[in-house]
Design a protein around this motif. Sequence first.
Motif, PDB file in Angstrom:
ATOM      1  N   LEU A   9      31.376  75.153 -38.801  1.00 24.88           N
ATOM      2  CA  LEU A   9      32.076  76.329 -39.250  1.00 24.88           C
ATOM      3  C   LEU A   9      30.905  77.302 -39.686  1.00 24.88           C
ATOM      4  CD1 LEU A   9      35.174  75.547 -41.446  1.00 24.88           C
ATOM      5  CD2 LEU A   9      35.087  76.062 -38.985  1.00 24.88           C
ATOM      6  N   TRP A  10      30.773  78.420 -38.889  1.00 26.97           N
ATOM      7  CA  TRP A  10      29.459  79.113 -38.987  1.00 26.97           C
ATOM      8  C   TRP A  10      29.307  79.697 -40.254  1.00 26.97           C
ATOM      9  CZ3 TRP A  10      28.400  83.587 -34.997  1.00 26.97           C
ATOM     10  CH2 TRP A  10      27.100  84.133 -35.242  1.00 26.97           C
ATOM     11  N   PRO A  11      30.210  80.218 -41.068  1.00 28.01           N
ATOM     12  CA  PRO A  11      30.296  80.554 -42.234  1.00 28.01           C
ATOM     13  C   PRO A  11      29.794  79.694 -43.464  1.00 28.01           C
ATOM     14  CG  PRO A  11      32.133  81.450 -41.331  1.00 28.01           C
ATOM     15  CD  PRO A  11      31.859  80.327 -40.424  1.00 28.01           C
ATOM     16  N   VAL A  12      30.100  78.461 -43.265  1.00 29.46           N
ATOM     17  CA  VAL A  12      29.647  77.511 -43.987  1.00 29.46           C
ATOM     18  C   VAL A  12      28.375  77.074 -43.637  1.00 29.46           C
ATOM     19  CG1 VAL A  12      30.169  75.124 -44.640  1.00 29.46           C
ATOM     20  CG2 VAL A  12      32.003  76.510 -44.123  1.00 29.46           C
ATOM     21  N   PHE A  13      27.937  77.000 -42.742  1.00 31.05           N
ATOM     22  CA  PHE A  13      26.360  76.600 -42.547  1.00 31.05           C
ATOM     23  C   PHE A  13      25.622  77.712 -42.789  1.00 31.05           C
ATOM     24  CE2 PHE A  13      28.379  72.896 -41.100  1.00 31.05           C
ATOM     25  CZ  PHE A  13      27.438  71.980 -40.635  1.00 31.05           C
ATOM     26  N   PRO A  15      25.715  81.212 -44.558  1.00 30.19           N
ATOM     27  CA  PRO A  15      26.791  82.436 -45.309  1.00 30.19           C
ATOM     28  C   PRO A  15      25.913  83.473 -45.169  1.00 30.19           C
ATOM     29  CG  PRO A  15      25.701  80.829 -46.899  1.00 30.19           C
ATOM     30  CD  PRO A  15      25.413  80.037 -45.457  1.00 30.19           C
ATOM     31  N   SER A  21      22.786  76.646 -45.253  1.00 29.82           N
ATOM     32  CA  SER A  21      23.331  75.721 -46.174  1.00 29.82           C
ATOM     33  C   SER A  21      22.791  74.418 -46.302  1.00 29.82           C
ATOM     34  CB  SER A  21      24.868  75.783 -46.353  1.00 29.82           C
ATOM     35  OG  SER A  21      25.326  74.539 -47.163  1.00 29.82           O
ATOM     36  N   THR A  23      23.550  72.020 -48.105  1.00 32.20           N
ATOM     37  CA  THR A  23      24.577  70.876 -48.238  1.00 32.20           C
ATOM     38  C   THR A  23      25.227  70.529 -46.968  1.00 32.20           C
ATOM     39  OG1 THR A  23      24.916  71.801 -50.382  1.00 32.20           O
ATOM     40  CG2 THR A  23      26.738  70.578 -49.594  1.00 32.20           C
ATOM     41  N   ALA A  24      25.628  71.611 -46.316  1.00 30.16           N
ATOM     42  CA  ALA A  24      26.264  71.653 -44.858  1.00 30.16           C
ATOM     43  C   ALA A  24      25.373  70.793 -43.931  1.00 30.16           C
ATOM     44  CB  ALA A  24      26.648  72.709 -44.351  1.00 30.16           C
ATOM     45  N   HIS A  27      25.799  67.139 -44.815  1.00 33.30           N
ATOM     46  CA  HIS A  27      27.044  66.677 -44.365  1.00 33.30           C
ATOM     47  C   HIS A  27      26.975  66.302 -42.891  1.00 33.30           C
ATOM     48  CE1 HIS A  27      29.458  68.432 -47.912  1.00 33.30           C
ATOM     49  NE2 HIS A  27      28.796  67.262 -48.247  1.00 33.30           N
ATOM     50  N   PHE A  58      36.466  81.880 -36.891  1.00 34.24           N
ATOM     51  CA  PHE A  58      35.880  81.544 -38.257  1.00 34.24           C
ATOM     52  C   PHE A  58      34.420  82.317 -38.271  1.00 34.24           C
ATOM     53  CE2 PHE A  58      38.862  78.096 -37.757  1.00 34.24           C
ATOM     54  CZ  PHE A  58      39.598  78.025 -38.943  1.00 34.24           C
ATOM     55  N   PRO A  60      31.046  84.744 -39.731  1.00 33.79           N
ATOM     56  CA  PRO A  60      30.695  84.921 -41.267  1.00 33.79           C
ATOM     57  C   PRO A  60      30.992  86.249 -41.473  1.00 33.79           C
ATOM     58  CG  PRO A  60      29.071  84.142 -39.675  1.00 33.79           C
ATOM     59  CD  PRO A  60      30.217  84.237 -38.598  1.00 33.79           C
TER      60      PRO A  60
END
Length: 355
Positions: A9-13, A15, A21, A23-24, A27, A58, A60
């Motif tokens: 998910l681009w917005p998660v990786f 932001p 990210s 964290t991403a 994961h 999805f 950003p």
Amino acid sequence: MDHIRVQLLWPVFQPDPSVISPTALEHLRELLDLADHPDVSLDVSVCVLDGWLSGFSFLPAWLTGRNMITDPDVVRAQLLLLDALAEHVGDHRRFLGFDLGNELSVPNPDVPAEQGDQWASLLLAHCERIAPGRFHVNGVDNQPWFEARTFTPAATATYGNASVLHAYPYWTGAIKRYGPEGTGVLHLGEYMAELAEAFSPVRGRPKWLQEFGASPVERPADSIPQWATTFARNTLSSAGLWGCTWWGSHDIDRRFSGFVEYEYDLGLLTVDNDVKPTGARLRDLIEELRRTPVQPVTRHVALVLPDSRELGLEVADHFFALVDQGVRPALVTADKADDLAYLSDRGITRLTYVR
């Protein structure tokens, strides 16, 4: 199965254009470690700029009002994300390669195909620089092949390490046009694979049936396992198939109420990890094909494609009519119809034309 394709998910990786990210990234590394477990042993294709999947965009928030293909600042941000991903997982032995994004024609319908081609060429070349020797592709849907939407067929059959096929009887309209058991439904993947071969500058370039699937929305659920088997076999009759990947691994949990009905029951596994009948049938097919692979069909007759950007089902009708006559045709672009050396190299001895 020997591989999976995972959607970031681009917005998660990413932001923010300048922030990736950690964290991403961690994961994702953990997922590849799980895929490397001896009981799993799956290679992982990492689909990055998502983008569009399962009926949702999805994207950003920082992309609002900007185009992901034509805006230079956005492209720089994309390169930054790819760099971070390559640094974090590029050395992992289960990392198969990058897929630029899922079906990017859908969120970018108005981008001129020539600009889309330049973008794909730039990003795929960058992928090769930062993760050399891996399997990098552009995960297009049927629109670039059928309509030259966002990307041209020629570029889609040239850039990256394989030509990608998303062959859905439902989304292409084939099931409505031909019926659930029609030739155009059973041989749709084969037609698209032959399109990719026709536009490739290299004979036998790898072709990846990257998405195929069926939902009870379009046909009786108990008919899906047999359809899946027949469809895969027919597609594999085209030379150079690298692999086939079902969409998707799991059904969608119905506690998520926002998806269109088509999307919920596409999995090979239930939400509780029980193997569904289609999963069981494909498991048996895989074991069978590893023992006795499908031999590509020798295609002596070729249908010459019209010199047009419209290469959808109206053209495919002629391909499927030949199949109904017992002929498994090749496809040839109009500019190659008089190239005797090219035709001979492909084993083509007779041409037929779309009238």
